[in-house]
Design an enzyme around this catalytic site. Structure first.
Site, PDB file in Angstrom:
ATOM      1  N   TYR A 162     -26.772  12.601 -77.581  1.00 10.61           N
ATOM      2  CA  TYR A 162     -25.893  12.139 -76.499  1.00 10.61           C
ATOM      3  C   TYR A 162     -26.556  10.987 -75.742  1.00 10.61           C
ATOM      4  CZ  TYR A 162     -23.935  12.180 -71.727  1.00 10.61           C
ATOM      5  OH  TYR A 162     -23.401  11.820 -70.509  1.00 10.61           O
ATOM      6  N   THR A 183     -25.827   7.451 -67.560  1.00  8.32           N
ATOM      7  CA  THR A 183     -26.295   8.772 -67.180  1.00  8.32           C
ATOM      8  C   THR A 183     -27.804   8.862 -66.982  1.00  8.32           C
ATOM      9  OG1 THR A 183     -26.647  10.988 -68.099  1.00  8.32           O
ATOM     10  CG2 THR A 183     -26.114   9.275 -69.668  1.00  8.32           C
ATOM     11  N   GLU A 220     -29.477  11.111 -68.147  1.00 11.14           N
ATOM     12  CA  GLU A 220     -30.040  11.608 -69.412  1.00 11.14           C
ATOM     13  C   GLU A 220     -30.802  10.508 -70.150  1.00 11.14           C
ATOM     14  OE1 GLU A 220     -29.868  14.694 -71.480  1.00 11.14           O
ATOM     15  OE2 GLU A 220     -29.847  15.353 -69.412  1.00 11.14           O
ATOM     16  N   LYS A 273     -25.519   7.055 -75.368  1.00 11.33           N
ATOM     17  CA  LYS A 273     -25.259   6.453 -74.044  1.00 11.33           C
ATOM     18  C   LYS A 273     -26.215   5.283 -73.768  1.00 11.33           C
ATOM     19  CE  LYS A 273     -21.933   8.920 -71.894  1.00 11.33           C
ATOM     20  NZ  LYS A 273     -20.795   8.385 -71.135  1.00 11.33           N
ATOM     21  N   ASP A 329      -7.811   7.505 -78.105  1.00 10.37           N
ATOM     22  CA  ASP A 329      -9.074   8.145 -78.502  1.00 10.37           C
ATOM     23  C   ASP A 329     -10.131   7.049 -78.628  1.00 10.37           C
ATOM     24  OD1 ASP A 329      -9.720  11.052 -80.192  1.00 10.37           O
ATOM     25  OD2 ASP A 329     -11.186   9.425 -80.204  1.00 10.37           O
TER      26      ASP A 329
HETATM   27  P1  NAP Z   1     -15.997  15.658 -68.885  1.00 11.86           P
HETATM   28  O1  NAP Z   1     -15.482  16.571 -67.832  1.00 11.86           O
HETATM   29  O2  NAP Z   1     -16.651  16.255 -70.080  1.00 11.86           O
HETATM   30  O3  NAP Z   1     -14.765  14.750 -69.364  1.00 11.86           O
HETATM   31  C1  NAP Z   1     -14.862  13.977 -70.534  1.00 11.86           C
HETATM   32  C2  NAP Z   1     -13.510  13.339 -70.793  1.00 11.86           C
HETATM   33  O4  NAP Z   1     -13.617  12.563 -71.999  1.00 11.86           O
HETATM   34  C3  NAP Z   1     -12.376  14.353 -71.032  1.00 11.86           C
HETATM   35  O5  NAP Z   1     -11.207  13.843 -70.458  1.00 11.86           O
HETATM   36  C4  NAP Z   1     -12.251  14.362 -72.545  1.00 11.86           C
HETATM   37  O6  NAP Z   1     -10.974  14.716 -73.006  1.00 11.86           O
HETATM   38  C5  NAP Z   1     -12.524  12.897 -72.849  1.00 11.86           C
HETATM   39  N1  NAP Z   1     -12.889  12.653 -74.249  1.00 11.86           N
HETATM   40  C6  NAP Z   1     -13.782  13.322 -75.006  1.00 11.86           C
HETATM   41  N2  NAP Z   1     -13.832  12.779 -76.247  1.00 11.86           N
HETATM   42  C7  NAP Z   1     -12.935  11.766 -76.264  1.00 11.86           C
HETATM   43  C8  NAP Z   1     -12.508  10.853 -77.254  1.00 11.86           C
HETATM   44  N3  NAP Z   1     -13.006  10.866 -78.489  1.00 11.86           N
HETATM   45  N4  NAP Z   1     -11.563   9.939 -76.937  1.00 11.86           N
HETATM   46  C9  NAP Z   1     -11.014   9.917 -75.704  1.00 11.86           C
HETATM   47  N5  NAP Z   1     -11.363  10.785 -74.709  1.00 11.86           N
HETATM   48  C10 NAP Z   1     -12.326  11.689 -75.003  1.00 11.86           C
HETATM   49  O7  NAP Z   1     -17.020  14.607 -68.259  1.00 11.86           O
HETATM   50  P2  NAP Z   1     -17.237  14.224 -66.708  1.00 11.86           P
HETATM   51  O8  NAP Z   1     -18.183  15.202 -66.122  1.00 11.86           O
HETATM   52  O9  NAP Z   1     -15.940  13.951 -66.089  1.00 11.86           O
HETATM   53  O10 NAP Z   1     -18.061  12.874 -66.867  1.00 11.86           O
HETATM   54  C11 NAP Z   1     -17.401  11.619 -66.979  1.00 11.86           C
HETATM   55  C12 NAP Z   1     -18.311  10.650 -67.703  1.00 11.86           C
HETATM   56  O11 NAP Z   1     -19.543  10.504 -66.997  1.00 11.86           O
HETATM   57  C13 NAP Z   1     -18.719  11.062 -69.108  1.00 11.86           C
HETATM   58  O12 NAP Z   1     -18.795   9.895 -69.883  1.00 11.86           O
HETATM   59  C14 NAP Z   1     -20.095  11.656 -68.952  1.00 11.86           C
HETATM   60  O13 NAP Z   1     -20.833  11.513 -70.143  1.00 11.86           O
HETATM   61  C15 NAP Z   1     -20.651  10.807 -67.818  1.00 11.86           C
HETATM   62  N6  NAP Z   1     -21.624  11.446 -66.930  1.00 11.86           N
HETATM   63  C16 NAP Z   1     -21.333  12.647 -66.347  1.00 11.86           C
HETATM   64  C17 NAP Z   1     -22.235  13.199 -65.459  1.00 11.86           C
HETATM   65  C18 NAP Z   1     -21.953  14.506 -64.770  1.00 11.86           C
HETATM   66  O14 NAP Z   1     -22.899  15.096 -64.235  1.00 11.86           O
HETATM   67  N7  NAP Z   1     -20.712  14.944 -64.726  1.00 11.86           N
HETATM   68  C19 NAP Z   1     -23.436  12.528 -65.163  1.00 11.86           C
HETATM   69  C20 NAP Z   1     -23.685  11.314 -65.772  1.00 11.86           C
HETATM   70  C21 NAP Z   1     -22.763  10.766 -66.644  1.00 11.86           C
HETATM   71  P3  NAP Z   1     -10.566  16.245 -73.315  1.00 11.86           P
HETATM   72  O15 NAP Z   1     -10.185  16.831 -71.979  1.00 11.86           O
HETATM   73  O16 NAP Z   1      -9.443  16.126 -74.246  1.00 11.86           O
HETATM   74  O17 NAP Z   1     -11.773  16.915 -73.897  1.00 11.86           O
HETATM   75  O1  G4F Z   2     -25.339  21.665 -67.239  1.00 15.80           O
HETATM   76  P1  G4F Z   2     -25.966  21.058 -68.414  1.00 15.80           P
HETATM   77  O2  G4F Z   2     -25.339  21.318 -69.716  1.00 15.80           O
HETATM   78  O3  G4F Z   2     -26.069  19.517 -68.077  1.00 15.80           O
HETATM   79  P2  G4F Z   2     -26.989  18.325 -68.634  1.00 15.80           P
HETATM   80  O4  G4F Z   2     -27.531  18.620 -69.970  1.00 15.80           O
HETATM   81  O5  G4F Z   2     -27.961  17.991 -67.576  1.00 15.80           O
HETATM   82  O6  G4F Z   2     -25.902  17.159 -68.812  1.00 15.80           O
HETATM   83  C1  G4F Z   2     -24.969  16.848 -67.791  1.00 15.80           C
HETATM   84  O7  G4F Z   2     -25.532  15.916 -66.902  1.00 15.80           O
HETATM   85  C2  G4F Z   2     -25.862  14.643 -67.506  1.00 15.80           C
HETATM   86  C3  G4F Z   2     -26.481  13.775 -66.403  1.00 15.80           C
HETATM   87  O8  G4F Z   2     -27.864  13.999 -66.348  1.00 15.80           O
HETATM   88  C4  G4F Z   2     -24.588  14.032 -68.050  1.00 15.80           C
HETATM   89  F1  G4F Z   2     -24.877  12.815 -68.606  1.00 15.80           F
HETATM   90  C5  G4F Z   2     -23.992  14.942 -69.096  1.00 15.80           C
HETATM   91  O9  G4F Z   2     -22.748  14.393 -69.547  1.00 15.80           O
HETATM   92  C6  G4F Z   2     -23.710  16.301 -68.451  1.00 15.80           C
HETATM   93  O10 G4F Z   2     -22.704  16.136 -67.487  1.00 15.80           O
HETATM   94  O11 G4F Z   2     -27.492  21.543 -68.513  1.00 15.80           O
HETATM   95  C7  G4F Z   2     -28.394  21.413 -67.443  1.00 15.80           C
HETATM   96  C8  G4F Z   2     -29.676  22.147 -67.782  1.00 15.80           C
HETATM   97  C9  G4F Z   2     -30.243  21.826 -69.163  1.00 15.80           C
HETATM   98  O12 G4F Z   2     -31.635  21.653 -69.074  1.00 15.80           O
HETATM   99  C10 G4F Z   2     -29.956  23.073 -69.988  1.00 15.80           C
HETATM  100  O13 G4F Z   2     -30.890  23.322 -71.023  1.00 15.80           O
HETATM  101  O14 G4F Z   2     -29.398  23.557 -67.799  1.00 15.80           O
HETATM  102  C11 G4F Z   2     -30.053  24.133 -68.906  1.00 15.80           C
HETATM  103  N1  G4F Z   2     -29.369  25.381 -69.263  1.00 15.80           N
HETATM  104  C12 G4F Z   2     -29.939  26.623 -69.205  1.00 15.80           C
HETATM  105  N2  G4F Z   2     -29.080  27.543 -69.642  1.00 15.80           N
HETATM  106  C13 G4F Z   2     -28.132  25.524 -69.733  1.00 15.80           C
HETATM  107  C14 G4F Z   2     -27.931  26.883 -69.975  1.00 15.80           C
HETATM  108  N3  G4F Z   2     -27.154  24.611 -69.941  1.00 15.80           N
HETATM  109  C15 G4F Z   2     -25.945  25.060 -70.402  1.00 15.80           C
HETATM  110  N4  G4F Z   2     -24.956  24.168 -70.572  1.00 15.80           N
HETATM  111  N5  G4F Z   2     -25.717  26.407 -70.659  1.00 15.80           N
HETATM  112  C16 G4F Z   2     -26.679  27.362 -70.468  1.00 15.80           C
HETATM  113  O15 G4F Z   2     -26.477  28.552 -70.715  1.00 15.80           O
END
Ligand code: NAP
Ligand code: G4F
Length: 369
Positions: free
Chosen positions: A149, A125, A127, A153, A58
């Site tokens: 968040y 990210t 973000e 980050k 963790d």
């Molecule tokens: P994700 O699907 O939410 O996966 C997050 C992972 O982190 C899961 O395996 C989760 O485990 C684990 N985790 C959460 N809390 C933890 C803790 N306290 N200790 C150890 N493990 C923990 O995220 P993802 O989309 O694969 O993204 C991977 C990384 O890239 C993340 O750091 C995210 O913030 C970053 N990121 C994502 C995006 C995107 O668009 N996907 C964009 C930019 C950056 P559980 O399965 O047990 O919950």
């Molecule tokens: O899909 P989202 O929750 O992604 P968000 O906030 O962009 O974050 C994701 O991308 C980031 C990279 O830019 C990562 F760092 C982060 O870990 C994650 O993977 O929301 C996207 C947009 C937001 O503006 C939100 O307000 O969609 C809008 N939205 C509208 N309705 C919603 C909803 N988002 C969610 N989750 N659920 C809704 O019903």
């Protein structure tokens, strides 16, 4: 043989990265959290569950991270684990800071003391840009986080830079813009939409409630993005890179494309729900990937419409199999409907009730005097 340690192996990116590294001949170790219900469906889906050495750890627990590093003795660490849901970070700001900020420093300290040759990838990210209103963001764009968040980050982003400069670690930030896939978590908007479209198409759901439809994101395809992570770690000099498509689309456009991929008119089913809006949102993200193209030779190929189609078709396929009584490793059937409404609404309703109660108590007290 190269050894890699991936944190967050149960998330979206972890399994895609693991699959890529396995195909390159790596021995792959992955950390998972001890949770009451096993959460390995993505690894099963890609057929790699038994090819990875799983280690419980963790990010909030230094001893478990130290153990993961000593067991795997890695050449490369990919730190993907995070409390990654932006909406949730408003409800759990301290937990998010503990995991997404301090968790990274724990790793950097372990590397500094245990073996300075370990290369470190940090999942940064888009973000981070938050409230910055420039129309296209690159590595030099100023960062203004708009959520707990993003603030956590940003802390990690700077610590990576600081450890790189102070101690000469090979540590890099992948500033990844949104990337999606059929393995995306259901709480994120794209997968919430495609899962609902599939259920509506198959007569299993009537409506879809969403928050901010005007928000714009630069959405790419996750398997292509994990390749960029690996490329960053193969460079001679550690550096930070923006990984993005360079195109931006609103949530409304995603909705429209997803319903249309299933032959449906979104306006008949989508309801805007104020409760699903965030206290503070990021209005528009669009990344400039010029540096990644030039230095890494990385370029995305899956288009926005292709991405939407891949996700809708896979959710349709899964729900159809479910209806046919076939069991597939998958998250949706166990996922409570409108999950992302639960915590915030309960909290907000309780707060409202509380303030009504406080006011009437105040009135009663005033009446006494
Ligand atoms: P994700 O699907 O939410 O996966 C997050 C992972 O982190 C899961 O395996 C989760 O485990 C684990 N985790 C959460 N809390 C933890 C803790 N306290 N200790 C150890 N493990 C923990 O995220 P993802 O989309 O694969 O993204 C991977 C990384 O890239 C993340 O750091 C995210 O913030 C970053 N990121 C994502 C995006 C995107 O668009 N996907 C964009 C930019 C950056 P559980 O399965 O047990 O919950
Ligand atoms: O899909 P989202 O929750 O992604 P968000 O906030 O962009 O974050 C994701 O991308 C980031 C990279 O830019 C990562 F760092 C982060 O870990 C994650 O993977 O929301 C996207 C947009 C937001 O503006 C939100 O307000 O969609 C809008 N939205 C509208 N309705 C919603 C909803 N988002 C969610 N989750 N659920 C809704 O019903």
């Amino acid at each position: 043989m190269k050894r890699a340690l991936i944190t967050g192996i149960t998330g979206q990116d972890g399994p895609y990265l693991a699959k890529l590294l396995l195909s390159k001949g790596y021995k792959v170790f992955g950390t998972y959290r001890r949770v009451s219900t096993p959460n390995f469906w993505r690894l099963q889906h890609l057929g790699i569950l038994n090819k990875i050495t799983l280690i419980p750890a963790d990010l909030s627990d230094t001893s478990s991270l130290l153990e993961a590093v000593t067991i795997s003795d890695p050449h490369e660490i990919y730190n993907l684990a995070a409390q990654s849901f932006v909406g949730n970070s408003f409800d759990f700001p301290l937990l998010t800071t503990e995991v997404d900020a301090s968790g990274t420093t724990r790793f950097l300290e372990i590397i500094r003391h245990y073996n300075k040759n370990i290369k470190f990838y940090q999942a940064s990210t888009s973000e981070l840009y938050g409230a910055n209103v420039v129309s296209i963001q690159d590595e030099n764009t100023q960062m203004f986080p708009n959520s707990p968040y993003a603030a956590a980050k940003l802390h990690s982003y700077h610590m990576v830079r600081i450890y790189r400069k102070s101690y000469g670690l090979f540590a890099c930030n992948g500033i990844l813009f949104n990337h999606e896939s059929p393995l995306r978590g259901m709480e994120f908007v794209t997968r919430k939409i495609t899962n609902s479209v599939a259920k509506i198409k198959l007569g299993m759901q009537k409506e879809l409630r969403l928050g901010n439809l005007d928000a714009k994101r630069d959405w790419g395809f996750a398997p292509e993005y994990v390749n960029a992570m690996w490329l960053m770690m193969q460079q001679k000099i550690p550096d930070d890179f923006v990984i993005a498509t360079g195109e931006t689309h609103s949530v409304r456009e995603f909705v429209e494309a997803a319903f249309s991929a299933a032959g449906l008119d979104w306006k008949r089913y989508v309801i805007t729900d104020q409760k699903l809006k965030r206290p503070l949102d990021v209005h528009q993200l669009c990344g400039d990937n010029a540096k990644a193209q030039k230095v890494l030779g990385w370029k995305p190929s899956v288009t926005f419409n292709e991405l939407v189609k891949i996700m809708v078709e896979e959710d349709l396929r899964r729900w159809q199999m479910y209806k046919d009584g076939k069991i597939v490793p998958w998250d949706a059937p166990n996922y409570p409907h409108e999950m992302d409404m639960i915590s915030r609404n309960v909290v907000r309703d309780a707060q409202k009730e509380n303030s009504v109660r406080k006011k009437s108590r105040l009135k009663r007290l005033l009446n006494r005097f």
